[in-house]
Structure formats: C-alpha cells, structure tokens
Design a protein around this motif. Structure first.
Motif, PDB file in Angstrom:
ATOM      1  N   ARG A   1      10.726  -1.074   0.585  1.00  0.00           N
ATOM      2  CA  ARG A   1      11.003  -2.043  -0.475  1.00  0.00           C
ATOM      3  C   ARG A   1      11.089  -1.355  -1.845  1.00  0.00           C
ATOM      4  O   ARG A   1      11.847  -1.796  -2.722  1.00  0.00           O
ATOM      5  N   ILE A   2      10.320  -0.292  -2.012  1.00  0.00           N
ATOM      6  CA  ILE A   2      10.431   0.493  -3.249  1.00  0.00           C
ATOM      7  C   ILE A   2      11.842   1.076  -3.369  1.00  0.00           C
ATOM      8  O   ILE A   2      12.435   1.096  -4.458  1.00  0.00           O
ATOM      9  N   LYS A   3      12.397   1.506  -2.230  1.00  0.00           N
ATOM     10  CA  LYS A   3      13.759   2.065  -2.247  1.00  0.00           C
ATOM     11  C   LYS A   3      14.761   1.031  -2.742  1.00  0.00           C
ATOM     12  O   LYS A   3      15.697   1.351  -3.475  1.00  0.00           O
ATOM     13  N   GLY A   4      14.553  -0.233  -2.335  1.00  0.00           N
ATOM     14  CA  GLY A   4      15.448  -1.289  -2.799  1.00  0.00           C
ATOM     15  C   GLY A   4      15.368  -1.480  -4.297  1.00  0.00           C
ATOM     16  O   GLY A   4      16.397  -1.684  -4.972  1.00  0.00           O
ATOM     17  N   TYR A   5      14.159  -1.390  -4.850  1.00  0.00           N
ATOM     18  CA  TYR A   5      13.959  -1.508  -6.300  1.00  0.00           C
ATOM     19  C   TYR A   5      14.650  -0.354  -7.029  1.00  0.00           C
ATOM     20  O   TYR A   5      15.398  -0.571  -8.002  1.00  0.00           O
ATOM     21  N   MET A   6      14.409   0.864  -6.569  1.00  0.00           N
ATOM     22  CA  MET A   6      14.990   2.041  -7.226  1.00  0.00           C
ATOM     23  C   MET A   6      16.524   2.008  -7.147  1.00  0.00           C
ATOM     24  O   MET A   6      17.214   2.349  -8.104  1.00  0.00           O
ATOM     25  N   ARG A   7      17.046   1.563  -5.989  1.00  0.00           N
ATOM     26  CA  ARG A   7      18.502   1.499  -5.803  1.00  0.00           C
ATOM     27  C   ARG A   7      19.134   0.488  -6.757  1.00  0.00           C
ATOM     28  O   ARG A   7      20.203   0.745  -7.339  1.00  0.00           O
ATOM     29  N   ALA A   8      18.464  -0.671  -6.938  1.00  0.00           N
ATOM     30  CA  ALA A   8      19.006  -1.699  -7.831  1.00  0.00           C
ATOM     31  C   ALA A   8      19.013  -1.206  -9.281  1.00  0.00           C
ATOM     32  O   ALA A   8      19.998  -1.401 -10.012  1.00  0.00           O
ATOM     33  N   MET A   9      17.938  -0.568  -9.700  1.00  0.00           N
ATOM     34  CA  MET A   9      17.864  -0.076 -11.079  1.00  0.00           C
ATOM     35  C   MET A   9      18.929   0.987 -11.319  1.00  0.00           C
ATOM     36  O   MET A   9      19.649   0.964 -12.341  1.00  0.00           O
ATOM     37  N   LYS A  10      19.059   1.897 -10.378  1.00  0.00           N
ATOM     38  CA  LYS A  10      20.010   3.004 -10.532  1.00  0.00           C
ATOM     39  C   LYS A  10      21.449   2.506 -10.521  1.00  0.00           C
ATOM     40  O   LYS A  10      22.281   2.957 -11.324  1.00  0.00           O
ATOM     41  N   SER A  11      21.748   1.567  -9.614  1.00  0.00           N
ATOM     42  CA  SER A  11      23.133   1.088  -9.499  1.00  0.00           C
ATOM     43  C   SER A  11      23.568   0.300 -10.734  1.00  0.00           C
ATOM     44  O   SER A  11      24.765   0.144 -10.981  1.00  0.00           O
TER      45      SER A  11
ATOM     46  N   PHE B   1       4.006   0.049  -9.068  1.00  0.00           N
ATOM     47  CA  PHE B   1       2.558  -0.088  -8.928  1.00  0.00           C
ATOM     48  C   PHE B   1       2.238  -0.434  -7.464  1.00  0.00           C
ATOM     49  O   PHE B   1       2.723  -1.436  -6.936  1.00  0.00           O
ATOM     50  N   TYR B   2       1.453   0.426  -6.830  1.00  0.00           N
ATOM     51  CA  TYR B   2       1.078   0.155  -5.440  1.00  0.00           C
ATOM     52  C   TYR B   2       0.031  -0.951  -5.389  1.00  0.00           C
ATOM     53  O   TYR B   2      -0.866  -1.021  -6.226  1.00  0.00           O
ATOM     54  N   GLY B   3       0.187  -1.812  -4.405  1.00  0.00           N
ATOM     55  CA  GLY B   3      -0.720  -2.944  -4.262  1.00  0.00           C
ATOM     56  C   GLY B   3      -1.219  -3.094  -2.833  1.00  0.00           C
ATOM     57  O   GLY B   3      -1.413  -2.101  -2.128  1.00  0.00           O
ATOM     58  N   ASP B   4      -1.391  -4.350  -2.402  1.00  0.00           N
ATOM     59  CA  ASP B   4      -1.977  -4.603  -1.086  1.00  0.00           C
ATOM     60  C   ASP B   4      -1.266  -5.719  -0.323  1.00  0.00           C
ATOM     61  O   ASP B   4      -1.760  -6.170   0.711  1.00  0.00           O
ATOM     62  N   PHE B   5      -0.120  -6.173  -0.830  1.00  0.00           N
ATOM     63  CA  PHE B   5       0.595  -7.333  -0.275  1.00  0.00           C
ATOM     64  C   PHE B   5      -0.242  -8.603  -0.410  1.00  0.00           C
ATOM     65  O   PHE B   5       0.115  -9.639   0.128  1.00  0.00           O
ATOM     66  N   TRP B   6      -1.382  -8.536  -1.073  1.00  0.00           N
ATOM     67  CA  TRP B   6      -2.316  -9.656  -1.134  1.00  0.00           C
ATOM     68  C   TRP B   6      -2.632  -9.979  -2.595  1.00  0.00           C
ATOM     69  O   TRP B   6      -1.849  -9.660  -3.489  1.00  0.00           O
ATOM     70  N   THR B   7      -3.760 -10.576  -2.861  1.00  0.00           N
ATOM     71  CA  THR B   7      -4.037 -11.136  -4.185  1.00  0.00           C
ATOM     72  C   THR B   7      -4.656 -10.157  -5.180  1.00  0.00           C
ATOM     73  O   THR B   7      -4.380 -10.227  -6.381  1.00  0.00           O
ATOM     74  N   LYS B   8      -5.519  -9.261  -4.708  1.00  0.00           N
ATOM     75  CA  LYS B   8      -6.310  -8.441  -5.627  1.00  0.00           C
ATOM     76  C   LYS B   8      -5.456  -7.559  -6.516  1.00  0.00           C
ATOM     77  O   LYS B   8      -5.716  -7.426  -7.712  1.00  0.00           O
ATOM     78  N   SER B   9      -4.433  -6.926  -5.952  1.00  0.00           N
ATOM     79  CA  SER B   9      -3.603  -6.021  -6.753  1.00  0.00           C
ATOM     80  C   SER B   9      -2.815  -6.791  -7.811  1.00  0.00           C
ATOM     81  O   SER B   9      -2.600  -6.302  -8.924  1.00  0.00           O
TER      82      SER B   9
ATOM     83  N   PRO C   1       0.817  -1.217   0.000  1.00  0.00           N
ATOM     84  CA  PRO C   1       0.000   0.000   0.000  1.00  0.00           C
ATOM     85  C   PRO C   1       0.853   1.271   0.000  1.00  0.00           C
ATOM     86  O   PRO C   1       1.919   1.320   0.627  1.00  0.00           O
ATOM     87  N   GLU C   2       0.381   2.285  -0.683  1.00  0.00           N
ATOM     88  CA  GLU C   2       1.082   3.566  -0.707  1.00  0.00           C
ATOM     89  C   GLU C   2       1.096   4.168   0.687  1.00  0.00           C
ATOM     90  O   GLU C   2       0.096   4.193   1.387  1.00  0.00           O
ATOM     91  N   GLY C   3       2.257   4.639   1.112  1.00  0.00           N
ATOM     92  CA  GLY C   3       2.392   5.233   2.438  1.00  0.00           C
ATOM     93  C   GLY C   3       2.758   4.239   3.515  1.00  0.00           C
ATOM     94  O   GLY C   3       3.188   4.626   4.616  1.00  0.00           O
TER      95      GLY C   3
END
Length: 588
Positions: A153-163, A174-182, A144-146
């Motif tokens: 975890r988003i920071k880890g994604y951005m760091r990997a792409m940038k590095s 894409f923000y989700g819900d840690f669950w199935t619907k998103s 979820p956003e916020g």
C-alpha cells in the motif's frame, strides 16, 4: 454418481471483508461443481487461554486425507499466534495443494502474492486527493513496517505522488498497526505540533481513518475543514462514521474466486496461471469534502447491515435464552435447539455434532476432538431428518460422504464454552452466497452456554449415543431415504404446498399409507402437519406485508377454512394473525 472433490477453507471469524472473499470462493466452487467446507472460529483475538484453545480446535478437525486442496486466508487472521499454529498444522499434515493469502510456503503451496489492488486502491485514493482537492502535502499512515500488505500500500502512495509530479520522502510515511493506537498517536503529534499539519492523510485501513478523524476532533481539528482523510477496506465502520469516510472497496469476491480457480487447476494437474488483476471502487465520503457515494458496494453494505440488525433483533426478542436456561438434560436441549433453529435465517441443512462422552468430571478437550462424535440433531430447514448418528471424528461429517445431486457449501463452527469443548455445528444455506453472521454467532453461543449449564447432567448424552450404531465401515444407520429430501425441496414451492397432500402423492410416487409411515418415522410429523407448517410460514410472510389482508393470506396459502387457519396460526405463532400483523407493522 461420482464423488465430488472437497476443498477446505481455513478462515478466521466470518465478518466484514472476509465475508466477501468467502462469497467469491463459494460462487466459483458451485461453478466448478466442487464441495467446499469452511472452518472458522467465532471470534479472532490474540488472547491465549483455555477458551481460545477450545475454539481453535475447529481447525484440528480438518482431515487432509479427505480434501483435494486447501485455501488458507492467512492475512485475514488478526492473531499471529493462531497463524503460526495453522501454518505448523499445514506443514505437518497437509500433502495436497495449498493456496494462501499470506506468506506461508510449503512444498505444495501455490504462490499467491499480495494482490495488486492493495497498491491500486491507495493510488486511487491519493490521486483523488491530488486531482479533486488540489492537495500536495499528503501523509500516509501505513500498517506495520515489514508487513507485506502494508508495504504494498505504501507503493501505491509513492506511485500516486510521483505520477503527479509531487515530491515525497520517507518522512511523509508513518508506520502504524492497521488499528486505533497508531492513528491516535498521529493525531496527538499533529495537534501538539511535533509534526506539521498536512493537507490530507491517506490511511491504509478504515479503522485507522475513523480513529484519526475522532482523535483529531478531540484536539479541535475538524475533518474535512482542517484536514482531509481517506481510508481503505470499504467497511461499514467507514460508511457509518461521522463524517463518512472516503474509502476503497477492494474486489474481494473476485479475489476469492480467482484463488479457487487457481487451486482447482492445481488439483486437476492443469497449468496454474498467475494471480489475476481485478479492480475495486473508490467510494467518496465527506471526510475528503465530497458528498457520500451511493454506489453498488455502499448499497450492498447497507443492505447487509439492515438484514443483520433485523436478525439480531429477532434473536433478542425471541425466547431462546429463556428456553436454553431451562433445559435439564440432553432431550430438553435437543428440543430447544429444534424449536430455535428458525432463528438461523436462511439455513438449508444443520448438523449438531457433540462429544458423546461429555461428563461432569471437568474434562477439557483443549487439544483435539475425541475419536468419535454423534450427530445429535440433523435438520433440513425446519424438518428433523435424523438423530443420534455416531461416527468417527476423522470423517468430519457423515454428509460429506453421501451422494448429493449438486455441490454444497458447509460452514463448521466450534461449540464450546468456558474452556470446555462440546463439539461443533455444521450448516449449509439455501442461498450459496449466504455466510454466517453475527446473529449466527449469538445463536451458537447461546447453545454453547446451555451445554455448559447442563454438563452436570450429561451422562444421558453418552447413554443416548450408545444406543445407536456407528457409520464406520459401512452405512448401518437408519437415515431418511433420498426421495424424502427431493420431496421436501419440491413441496417448499407455493404451487405445491397450496395443492396439499394430493400433490405430495404425485411427487413422491408412493401410497398415502407409505407416505404417512415414512414421515412419522423420519420427520416425526404427519404429512398434513408438514404441509400446514409450510402454508403457515408462507401466510405469516404475506401477513407481514402492509397491503396484504389476513383473509387473502389465508386462501393464498392453500387454506380453505378461515376458522381452522386462525386456530393453526395461533398454535404455531402464539398469537392471532391480527396481532402478528400489528407486531410486524411496528417492527417495520
């Protein structure tokens, strides 16, 4: 003997990743010579009803005047409502140091922060996609956003792409819900062309990763042939998925141990260090095109799964449900609990604490437990130690006030059904890394259902409880002497129970007559019956082994007469040793 400090741990239902955090806490608690009590529900949903409120009573049981510190596994709760309830409880009643995995901030709260492994784990997964599979177009399905963990975890994604010199933007997250619907929604958008099909999708949870794989397959998009997918959490859901998911095993045991160390320092008025930095393991699976890893975390997960399924099978094949459905009064119930306690695999001590004023009047305790409870049954493994000890509920459990040679780990669970609260169960385990599992949950629910069925007959419960004295003020209850506990512990060793009664007399330092009187009074069995029970359990374990003959098992267990062994074995297990061996072979 100086009384140990007691640490309370507030946690949701114990399963999956929560179990690993608890193992880390328990390990450090034993190292620090500290008693620890875990308070948890049997299920964790956001539904609000009488049944849920009754189950959540277990958290109101905590007497913050008795504990030296609190660990609140806030982020592990799915229910935002329940998080809020516990947060208010801590703010209102807790004056001791608190450490939390979430954002709770009280005057005594130690800032835990979001563990760095949340960022590092995603960094490792995305780097693997880039370095091993040459992916450049990678989406990230977050929580979820916020949400603090999601953002980390988003920071880890951005760091990997940038590095790795890859361009990225907010359109790839894409923000989700840690669950199935998103995950299902993302699969639909990819399949319909609303968003471009990427080379890979890194997911912030295993649940989302598995749901995405299945949803993409339903739209005709194959993983890993068309899209690569990774997860996070190191769960059995990922390992057992088809295809198995590449996932990150976070260092949850180390995280739990670190939280306990920091809290222990605060309790001791020592300098509290910053949260430690610990490293998890990326375990590959076919969801990214790699062969599935068979590393230590995967092996341990498989071992736990097999053990849990075996325990569940024991419960399903047992007569526990039939026995509980036939009880008509309290005495029947206690006997049924006594007989079925062997299904609580690995427990060392069990305390069944019930409301002594249960009646058929329809009274529900959906706010808190009554002022007094009764230990209706206390067992050390399979031996009854005492019954009918009445105590003030604010004391939580009489055993917490007794002297013990070593620290212990207590697990408290609610005993309730259909919105009616009957009390709670407390257990300790022989292996201090053991935690309650799904088999434990089934056992407790069967007990709770039985209590509900006999609630129309339970005035007898109050009658039984009124016969005993309270442990309020001074200890006046007739409890088994300390040497019996020590003797029981020693007699569980094969070299001792094989030696029989003579060894008991040597270890107990009492006469044969005194030993017999004491066992009959407190355990309800003779010393001979006690020894035979230990021998039979050992013999049954040997017989279950494929290459162990029945005759060898008989003599290796301390019996000297094969005919007598057969007679006792049939009485205890309801079948001959030969039938028992055949059944064990089939199950294996």
């Amino acid at each position: 003997m100086k009384k140990r400090d007691l640490i309370a741990v507030i946690c949701p239902c114990i399963n999956g990743p929560v179990s690993e955090i608890i193992r880390g806490i328990s390990s450090q608690a034993m190292t620090c010579n500290t008693d620890t009590a875990f308070f948890s529900v049997l299920s964790d949903t956001d539904n609000e009803n009488k049944n849920r409120r009754c189950e959540e009573n277990i958290y109101s049981l905590i007497n913050f005047d008795m504990v030296s510190g609190v660990i609140f596994l806030e982020e592990e709760f799915w229910s935002e409502r329940l998080r809020g309830i516990i947060t208010e409880l801590l703010k209102e009643k807790c004056t001791v140091p608190v450490i939390t995995t979430g954002s709770f901030s009280g005057k005594n709260c130690l800032a835990s922060g979001i563990p760095s492994y949340n960022s590092d784990g995603i960094y490792m997964a995305v780097s693997h996609l880039i370095e091993e599979h040459r992916c450049e177009d990678i989406y990230f399905l977050a929580g979820p956003e916020g949400n603090d963990i999601s953002e980390e975890r988003i920071k880890g994604y951005m760091r990997a792409m940038k590095s790795h010199g890859l361009q990225t933007s907010g359109k790839c997250v894409f923000y989700g819900d840690f669950w199935t619907k998103s995950a299902e929604k993302m699969a639909e958008r990819i399949a319909s062309g609303k968003i471009k099909r990427p080379q890979a999708v890194a997911c912030a949870s295993d649940i989302m990763a598995c749901s995405l794989i299945n949803a993409l397959a339903a739209h005709g998009i194959s993983v890993p042939e068309d899209v690569l997918v990774t997860g996070f959490d190191g769960t059995e859901t990922a390992i057992m998925n088809s295809p198995p998911v590449t996932t990150y095993f976070p260092p949850l045991a180390e995280y739990g141990a670190d939280m306990f160390r920091r809290l222990r320092n605060a309790v001791d008025n020592k300098a509290v260090c910053s949260p430690g930095k610990y490293h998890g393991i990326l375990s590959t699976g076919m969801s990214c095109g790699c062969p599935q890893s068979e590393n230590e975390p995967v092996a341990r997960l498989r071992h736990d799964m097999v053990r849990r399924e075996k325990r569940l099978a024991y419960i399903e094949k047992s007569d526990i449900y039939e026995n509980y459905s036939l009880v008509k009064n309290t005495e029947d119930l206690i006997q049924a609990v006594d007989r079925s306690s062997y299904l609580l695999s690995g427990y060392e001590e069990m305390f069944l604490c019930l409301d002594r004023n249960i009646s058929s009047s329809g009274k529900y305790h959906d706010e808190k437990y009554p002022e007094k409870m009764t230990v209706m049954l206390n067992k050390v493994e399979f031996v009854k130690v005492c019954r009918n000890i009445s105590f003030r509920t604010c004391r939580m459990l009489p055993a917490l006030h007794s002297e013990r040679e070593r620290p212990d780990i207590f697990f408290f669970s609610p005993v309730q059904f259909a919105g009616r609260s009957f009390g709670y169960l407390a257990v300790t385990y022989k292996d201090k890394q053991e935690v309650p599992d799904m088999a434990y949950e089934r056992w407790v629910r069967a007990l709770s259902n039985s209590l509900f069925l006999i609630s129309g007959h339970t005035p007898q419960l109050k009658k039984d409880a009124d016969k005993v004295q309270d442990d309020i003020g001074v200890q006046t209850v007739d409890i088994a002497p300390k040497w019996i506990f020590e003797l029981i512990r020693e007699m569980k060793k094969p070299e001792n129970f094989c030696a029989g009664i003579p060894r008991m007399l040597v270890l107990s330092h009492v006469s044969s007559e005194h030993l017999s009187r004491t066992f009959r009074k407190y355990l309800g069995v003779t010393p001979t019956s006690f020894v035979n029970d230990l021998r039979l359990e050992y013999a049954a374990a040997l017989i279950s082994e494929e290459n162990y003959e029945i005759t060898d098992a008989c003599f290796a267990s301390g019996f000297s007469n094969l005919s007598h062994f057969y007679h006792l074995f049939r009485n205890k297990f309801g079948c001959s040793p030969k039938k028992y061996k055949e059944k064990s072979t089939e199950e294996n």
